[in-house]
Scaffold this motif. Structure first.
Motif, PDB file in Angstrom:
ATOM      1  N   PRO A 232       0.825  -1.216   0.000  1.00  0.00           N
ATOM      2  CA  PRO A 232       0.000   0.000   0.000  1.00  0.00           C
ATOM      3  C   PRO A 232       0.861   1.269   0.000  1.00  0.00           C
ATOM      4  O   PRO A 232       1.893   1.324   0.654  1.00  0.00           O
ATOM      5  CB  PRO A 232      -0.820  -0.105   1.279  1.00  0.00           C
ATOM      6  CG  PRO A 232      -0.153  -1.114   2.126  1.00  0.00           C
ATOM      7  CD  PRO A 232       0.696  -1.969   1.239  1.00  0.00           C
ATOM      8  N   SER A 233       0.423   2.273  -0.763  1.00  0.00           N
ATOM      9  CA  SER A 233       1.119   3.545  -0.845  1.00  0.00           C
ATOM     10  C   SER A 233       0.130   4.673  -0.551  1.00  0.00           C
ATOM     11  O   SER A 233      -0.790   4.923  -1.333  1.00  0.00           O
ATOM     12  CB  SER A 233       1.726   3.741  -2.231  1.00  0.00           C
ATOM     13  OG  SER A 233       2.216   5.062  -2.373  1.00  0.00           O
ATOM     14  N   LEU A 234       0.315   5.340   0.564  1.00  0.00           N
ATOM     15  CA  LEU A 234      -0.574   6.430   0.960  1.00  0.00           C
ATOM     16  C   LEU A 234      -0.517   7.585  -0.041  1.00  0.00           C
ATOM     17  O   LEU A 234      -1.546   8.148  -0.408  1.00  0.00           O
ATOM     18  CB  LEU A 234      -0.199   6.931   2.363  1.00  0.00           C
ATOM     19  CG  LEU A 234      -1.120   7.960   2.988  1.00  0.00           C
ATOM     20  CD1 LEU A 234      -2.503   7.358   3.213  1.00  0.00           C
ATOM     21  CD2 LEU A 234      -0.560   8.449   4.303  1.00  0.00           C
ATOM     22  N   LYS A 235       0.682   7.899  -0.525  1.00  0.00           N
ATOM     23  CA  LYS A 235       0.884   8.993  -1.482  1.00  0.00           C
ATOM     24  C   LYS A 235       0.100   8.744  -2.779  1.00  0.00           C
ATOM     25  O   LYS A 235      -0.616   9.621  -3.268  1.00  0.00           O
ATOM     26  CB  LYS A 235       2.375   9.135  -1.787  1.00  0.00           C
ATOM     27  CG  LYS A 235       2.731  10.314  -2.649  1.00  0.00           C
ATOM     28  CD  LYS A 235       4.231  10.395  -2.871  1.00  0.00           C
ATOM     29  CE  LYS A 235       4.609  11.549  -3.759  1.00  0.00           C
ATOM     30  NZ  LYS A 235       6.053  11.604  -4.010  1.00  0.00           N
ATOM     31  N   LYS A 236       0.206   7.539  -3.339  1.00  0.00           N
ATOM     32  CA  LYS A 236      -0.496   7.210  -4.583  1.00  0.00           C
ATOM     33  C   LYS A 236      -2.003   7.139  -4.366  1.00  0.00           C
ATOM     34  O   LYS A 236      -2.778   7.489  -5.246  1.00  0.00           O
ATOM     35  CB  LYS A 236       0.020   5.887  -5.147  1.00  0.00           C
ATOM     36  CG  LYS A 236       1.396   6.007  -5.757  1.00  0.00           C
ATOM     37  CD  LYS A 236       1.844   4.700  -6.353  1.00  0.00           C
ATOM     38  CE  LYS A 236       3.237   4.811  -6.942  1.00  0.00           C
ATOM     39  NZ  LYS A 236       3.687   3.556  -7.547  1.00  0.00           N
ATOM     40  N   SER A 237      -2.396   6.672  -3.169  1.00  0.00           N
ATOM     41  CA  SER A 237      -3.811   6.568  -2.838  1.00  0.00           C
ATOM     42  C   SER A 237      -4.466   7.951  -2.801  1.00  0.00           C
ATOM     43  O   SER A 237      -5.546   8.160  -3.358  1.00  0.00           O
ATOM     44  CB  SER A 237      -3.969   5.881  -1.488  1.00  0.00           C
ATOM     45  OG  SER A 237      -5.316   5.705  -1.177  1.00  0.00           O
ATOM     46  N   ILE A 238      -3.799   8.905  -2.177  1.00  0.00           N
ATOM     47  CA  ILE A 238      -4.304  10.286  -2.096  1.00  0.00           C
ATOM     48  C   ILE A 238      -4.320  10.913  -3.484  1.00  0.00           C
ATOM     49  O   ILE A 238      -5.286  11.560  -3.874  1.00  0.00           O
ATOM     50  CB  ILE A 238      -3.467  11.122  -1.106  1.00  0.00           C
ATOM     51  CG1 ILE A 238      -3.697  10.619   0.326  1.00  0.00           C
ATOM     52  CG2 ILE A 238      -3.802  12.602  -1.209  1.00  0.00           C
ATOM     53  CD1 ILE A 238      -2.733  11.160   1.346  1.00  0.00           C
ATOM     54  N   SER A 239      -3.263  10.680  -4.255  1.00  0.00           N
ATOM     55  CA  SER A 239      -3.160  11.236  -5.608  1.00  0.00           C
ATOM     56  C   SER A 239      -4.300  10.752  -6.500  1.00  0.00           C
ATOM     57  O   SER A 239      -4.881  11.538  -7.260  1.00  0.00           O
ATOM     58  CB  SER A 239      -1.822  10.836  -6.220  1.00  0.00           C
ATOM     59  OG  SER A 239      -1.730  11.292  -7.538  1.00  0.00           O
ATOM     60  N   ALA A 240      -4.635   9.475  -6.389  1.00  0.00           N
ATOM     61  CA  ALA A 240      -5.712   8.908  -7.201  1.00  0.00           C
ATOM     62  C   ALA A 240      -7.068   9.512  -6.839  1.00  0.00           C
ATOM     63  O   ALA A 240      -7.926   9.673  -7.697  1.00  0.00           O
ATOM     64  CB  ALA A 240      -5.747   7.396  -7.009  1.00  0.00           C
ATOM     65  N   ARG A 241      -7.250   9.847  -5.584  1.00  0.00           N
ATOM     66  CA  ARG A 241      -8.531  10.395  -5.136  1.00  0.00           C
ATOM     67  C   ARG A 241      -8.674  11.890  -5.400  1.00  0.00           C
ATOM     68  O   ARG A 241      -9.785  12.414  -5.407  1.00  0.00           O
ATOM     69  CB  ARG A 241      -8.728  10.116  -3.637  1.00  0.00           C
ATOM     70  CG  ARG A 241      -9.081   8.687  -3.346  1.00  0.00           C
ATOM     71  CD  ARG A 241      -8.970   8.394  -1.857  1.00  0.00           C
ATOM     72  NE  ARG A 241      -9.450   7.075  -1.504  1.00  0.00           N
ATOM     73  CZ  ARG A 241      -8.780   5.950  -1.680  1.00  0.00           C
ATOM     74  NH1 ARG A 241      -7.580   5.989  -2.209  1.00  0.00           N
ATOM     75  NH2 ARG A 241      -9.281   4.796  -1.341  1.00  0.00           N
TER      76      ARG A 241
ATOM     77  N   TRP B  48      -6.723  -3.444   0.818  1.00  0.00           N
ATOM     78  CA  TRP B  48      -8.120  -3.158   1.157  1.00  0.00           C
ATOM     79  C   TRP B  48      -9.060  -4.270   0.706  1.00  0.00           C
ATOM     80  O   TRP B  48     -10.178  -4.388   1.224  1.00  0.00           O
ATOM     81  CB  TRP B  48      -8.544  -1.810   0.576  1.00  0.00           C
ATOM     82  CG  TRP B  48      -7.680  -0.717   1.127  1.00  0.00           C
ATOM     83  CD1 TRP B  48      -6.730  -0.009   0.450  1.00  0.00           C
ATOM     84  CD2 TRP B  48      -7.649  -0.235   2.466  1.00  0.00           C
ATOM     85  NE1 TRP B  48      -6.109   0.884   1.287  1.00  0.00           N
ATOM     86  CE2 TRP B  48      -6.669   0.777   2.539  1.00  0.00           C
ATOM     87  CE3 TRP B  48      -8.356  -0.554   3.624  1.00  0.00           C
ATOM     88  CZ2 TRP B  48      -6.368   1.443   3.708  1.00  0.00           C
ATOM     89  CZ3 TRP B  48      -8.048   0.133   4.787  1.00  0.00           C
ATOM     90  CH2 TRP B  48      -7.069   1.108   4.839  1.00  0.00           C
TER      91      TRP B  48
ATOM     92  N   SER C  18      -5.175  -5.870  -3.555  1.00  0.00           N
ATOM     93  CA  SER C  18      -4.931  -4.728  -2.691  1.00  0.00           C
ATOM     94  C   SER C  18      -5.076  -5.114  -1.225  1.00  0.00           C
ATOM     95  O   SER C  18      -5.782  -6.059  -0.874  1.00  0.00           O
ATOM     96  CB  SER C  18      -5.936  -3.619  -3.021  1.00  0.00           C
ATOM     97  OG  SER C  18      -5.866  -2.591  -2.069  1.00  0.00           O
TER      98      SER C  18
END
Length: 67
Positions: A9-18, A63, A61
Motif C-alpha cells: 500500500p502507498s498512501l501517497k499514490k492513494s491520495i493522488s488517485a482520489r 483493502w 490490494s
C-alpha cells in the motif's frame, strides 16, 4: 517477472488517485484523442498493456482483505 500476491500500500499514490480532478480528465479527453477510451492501451503500448492485465489478475490490494 510479474508480482504475485498483495500489493504494497502507498498512501501517497492513494491520495493522488482520489484528488486527480474531474476537470483535468475532461481537458485531457478534449485535447488528446483516444484518452480514456477502452482498449487504447493495447494500441499505444501492447507490451505494457499485457503486463498490466496479468499484474491485475495476480495481485490484490490490502483493502481487498476487508471486502
Amino acid at each position: 517477472m510479474v508480482k504475485i500476491g498483495m500489493r504494497k500500500p502507498s498512501l501517497k499514490k492513494s491520495i493522488s488517485a482520489r484528488t486527480t480532478g474531474k476537470t483535468k480528465r475532461t481537458i485531457k479527453k478534449a485535447v488528446i484523442p483516444g484518452y480514456g477510451k477502452k482498449g487504447a492501451g493495447w494500441i499505444k503500448n501492447p507490451k505494457k498493456a499485457a503486463y498490466n492485465k496479468v499484474y491485475k489478475k495476480t495481485t490484490f490490494s490490502f483493502w481487498d482483505l476487508f471486502k
